[in-house]
Design a protein around this motif. Sequence first.
Motif, PDB file in Angstrom:
ATOM      1  N   TYR A 117       0.789  -1.433  -0.284  1.00 47.75           N
ATOM      2  CA  TYR A 117      -0.155   0.094  -0.137  1.00 47.75           C
ATOM      3  C   TYR A 117       0.939   1.542   0.075  1.00 47.75           C
ATOM      4  O   TYR A 117       2.222   0.872   0.246  1.00 47.75           O
ATOM      5  N   GLY A 118       0.301   2.470  -1.054  1.00 48.89           N
ATOM      6  CA  GLY A 118       1.348   3.675  -0.860  1.00 48.89           C
ATOM      7  C   GLY A 118       0.021   4.705  -0.978  1.00 48.89           C
ATOM      8  O   GLY A 118      -0.803   4.551  -1.182  1.00 48.89           O
ATOM      9  N   THR A 119       0.933   5.762  -0.928  1.00 49.38           N
ATOM     10  CA  THR A 119       0.314   7.332  -0.406  1.00 49.38           C
ATOM     11  C   THR A 119       1.366   8.491  -1.073  1.00 49.38           C
ATOM     12  O   THR A 119       2.560   8.036  -0.785  1.00 49.38           O
ATOM     13  N   VAL A 120       0.243   9.312  -1.936  1.00 47.93           N
ATOM     14  CA  VAL A 120       1.408  10.204  -1.781  1.00 47.93           C
ATOM     15  C   VAL A 120       0.742  11.598  -1.550  1.00 47.93           C
ATOM     16  O   VAL A 120      -0.898  11.665  -1.629  1.00 47.93           O
ATOM     17  N   THR A 121       0.954  12.584  -0.437  1.00 48.33           N
ATOM     18  CA  THR A 121       1.203  13.727   0.135  1.00 48.33           C
ATOM     19  C   THR A 121       2.157  14.667  -0.338  1.00 48.33           C
ATOM     20  O   THR A 121       3.319  14.387  -0.632  1.00 48.33           O
ATOM     21  N   ASP A 122       0.982  15.888  -0.177  1.00 46.61           N
ATOM     22  CA  ASP A 122       1.633  17.392  -0.697  1.00 46.61           C
ATOM     23  C   ASP A 122       2.182  17.694   0.422  1.00 46.61           C
ATOM     24  O   ASP A 122       2.657  17.313   1.708  1.00 46.61           O
ATOM     25  N   ASP A 123       2.714  19.427   1.137  1.00 51.83           N
ATOM     26  CA  ASP A 123       4.008  19.407   0.976  1.00 51.83           C
ATOM     27  C   ASP A 123       3.190  19.615   2.507  1.00 51.83           C
ATOM     28  O   ASP A 123       3.347  20.285   3.645  1.00 51.83           O
ATOM     29  N   GLN A 124       1.355  20.069   2.767  1.00 50.86           N
ATOM     30  CA  GLN A 124       0.841  20.402   3.324  1.00 50.86           C
ATOM     31  C   GLN A 124       0.309  18.827   4.092  1.00 50.86           C
ATOM     32  O   GLN A 124      -0.546  18.482   5.061  1.00 50.86           O
ATOM     33  N   GLY A 125       0.997  17.721   3.637  1.00 50.08           N
ATOM     34  CA  GLY A 125      -0.177  16.255   4.264  1.00 50.08           C
ATOM     35  C   GLY A 125      -1.019  15.954   3.244  1.00 50.08           C
ATOM     36  O   GLY A 125      -1.797  14.804   4.184  1.00 50.08           O
ATOM     37  N   ARG A 126      -1.612  16.745   3.095  1.00 48.51           N
ATOM     38  CA  ARG A 126      -3.090  16.717   2.021  1.00 48.51           C
ATOM     39  C   ARG A 126      -2.799  15.464   1.125  1.00 48.51           C
ATOM     40  O   ARG A 126      -1.932  14.684   0.649  1.00 48.51           O
ATOM     41  N   LEU A 127      -3.246  14.085   1.123  1.00 48.27           N
ATOM     42  CA  LEU A 127      -3.632  12.814   0.224  1.00 48.27           C
ATOM     43  C   LEU A 127      -4.224  13.815  -0.746  1.00 48.27           C
ATOM     44  O   LEU A 127      -4.640  13.726  -0.567  1.00 48.27           O
ATOM     45  N   GLY A 128      -2.891  12.511  -2.038  1.00 52.59           N
ATOM     46  CA  GLY A 128      -3.132  13.427  -3.036  1.00 52.59           C
ATOM     47  C   GLY A 128      -3.569  11.806  -4.265  1.00 52.59           C
ATOM     48  O   GLY A 128      -4.655  12.097  -4.651  1.00 52.59           O
ATOM     49  N   THR A 129      -2.740  11.492  -3.305  1.00 54.45           N
ATOM     50  CA  THR A 129      -2.710   9.380  -4.791  1.00 54.45           C
ATOM     51  C   THR A 129      -2.709   8.711  -3.591  1.00 54.45           C
ATOM     52  O   THR A 129      -1.816   8.463  -3.096  1.00 54.45           O
ATOM     53  N   MET A 130      -3.394   7.505  -3.912  1.00 57.53           N
ATOM     54  CA  MET A 130      -3.073   7.138  -3.160  1.00 57.53           C
ATOM     55  C   MET A 130      -2.535   4.830  -4.175  1.00 57.53           C
ATOM     56  O   MET A 130      -3.647   4.842  -4.717  1.00 57.53           O
ATOM     57  N   GLY A 131      -1.994   3.769  -3.396  1.00 55.32           N
ATOM     58  CA  GLY A 131      -2.206   2.574  -4.703  1.00 55.32           C
ATOM     59  C   GLY A 131      -1.735   1.736  -3.859  1.00 55.32           C
ATOM     60  O   GLY A 131      -1.458   1.489  -2.723  1.00 55.32           O
ATOM     61  N   THR A 132      -2.498   1.054  -4.445  1.00 60.26           N
ATOM     62  CA  THR A 132      -1.677  -0.975  -3.979  1.00 60.26           C
ATOM     63  C   THR A 132      -1.284  -1.374  -5.478  1.00 60.26           C
ATOM     64  O   THR A 132      -1.469  -1.185  -6.750  1.00 60.26           O
ATOM     65  N   GLY A 133       0.066  -2.484  -4.568  1.00 59.53           N
ATOM     66  CA  GLY A 133       0.457  -2.865  -6.106  1.00 59.53           C
ATOM     67  C   GLY A 133       0.556  -4.217  -5.215  1.00 59.53           C
ATOM     68  O   GLY A 133       1.497  -4.853  -4.325  1.00 59.53           O
ATOM     69  N   THR A 134       0.782  -5.663  -6.016  1.00 57.62           N
ATOM     70  CA  THR A 134       1.219  -6.800  -6.032  1.00 57.62           C
ATOM     71  C   THR A 134       2.927  -6.706  -6.995  1.00 57.62           C
ATOM     72  O   THR A 134       2.694  -6.958  -8.217  1.00 57.62           O
ATOM     73  N   PHE A 135       3.219  -7.484  -6.250  1.00 57.63           N
ATOM     74  CA  PHE A 135       4.695  -7.280  -6.428  1.00 57.63           C
ATOM     75  C   PHE A 135       5.484  -8.822  -6.500  1.00 57.63           C
ATOM     76  O   PHE A 135       4.920 -10.007  -5.546  1.00 57.63           O
ATOM     77  N   VAL A 136       5.858  -9.610  -7.280  1.00 58.14           N
ATOM     78  CA  VAL A 136       6.721 -11.532  -7.509  1.00 58.14           C
ATOM     79  C   VAL A 136       8.308 -11.168  -6.793  1.00 58.14           C
ATOM     80  O   VAL A 136       9.379 -10.818  -7.796  1.00 58.14           O
ATOM     81  N   ALA A 137       8.371 -11.904  -6.221  1.00 53.68           N
ATOM     82  CA  ALA A 137      10.273 -12.195  -6.010  1.00 53.68           C
ATOM     83  C   ALA A 137      10.499 -13.690  -6.613  1.00 53.68           C
ATOM     84  O   ALA A 137      10.038 -14.258  -6.630  1.00 53.68           O
ATOM     85  N   LYS A 138      10.808 -13.134  -7.333  1.00 49.20           N
ATOM     86  CA  LYS A 138      11.678 -15.003  -8.056  1.00 49.20           C
ATOM     87  C   LYS A 138      13.249 -14.660  -7.723  1.00 49.20           C
ATOM     88  O   LYS A 138      14.264 -13.691  -7.882  1.00 49.20           O
ATOM     89  N   GLY A 139      13.676 -16.071  -7.894  1.00 52.35           N
ATOM     90  CA  GLY A 139      15.459 -15.920  -7.461  1.00 52.35           C
ATOM     91  C   GLY A 139      15.781 -16.332  -5.437  1.00 52.35           C
ATOM     92  O   GLY A 139      14.704 -15.975  -5.050  1.00 52.35           O
TER      93      GLY A 139
END
Length: 139
Positions: A117-139
Amino acid sequence: MSETNNDQMNRWNEMAEKAKASFWGYLGCELVRVDEYETVVKLKVEPHHLNMIGIVHGGVLSSLLDNTMGIAAAAARPNANVVTSNLNVHFVHPLKGGTLEVRAHVVSATTRMLTLYGTVTDDQGRLGTMGTGTFVAKG
């Protein structure tokens, strides 16, 4: 034996140095912190980050989330190659400038798959963007 936080941060700093010649460097990302709990990246918004209506381009925000969550996933699986298999992005509020802060956390992890889970906030701490990602680990 696991790496100490200092060793791990030194390793990430070396990788960030190498990444300066890549898209990461073009964006202007700065790795602030990476540990087993959280990864933090900052970006000072420049004119080339904006779209035609003067807000940070969605592709920049998506890349910030993908990069930061990818680093967090790689930190959780330091002996594997980690790649994005899915990225979901929600644009909550337009971001216009200043310095953006991106934070990523591992939500769930198995041997091969990690969800973050990730978030992007501005200088005032306001949430601008959020997201989720799935990642594969190989090796």
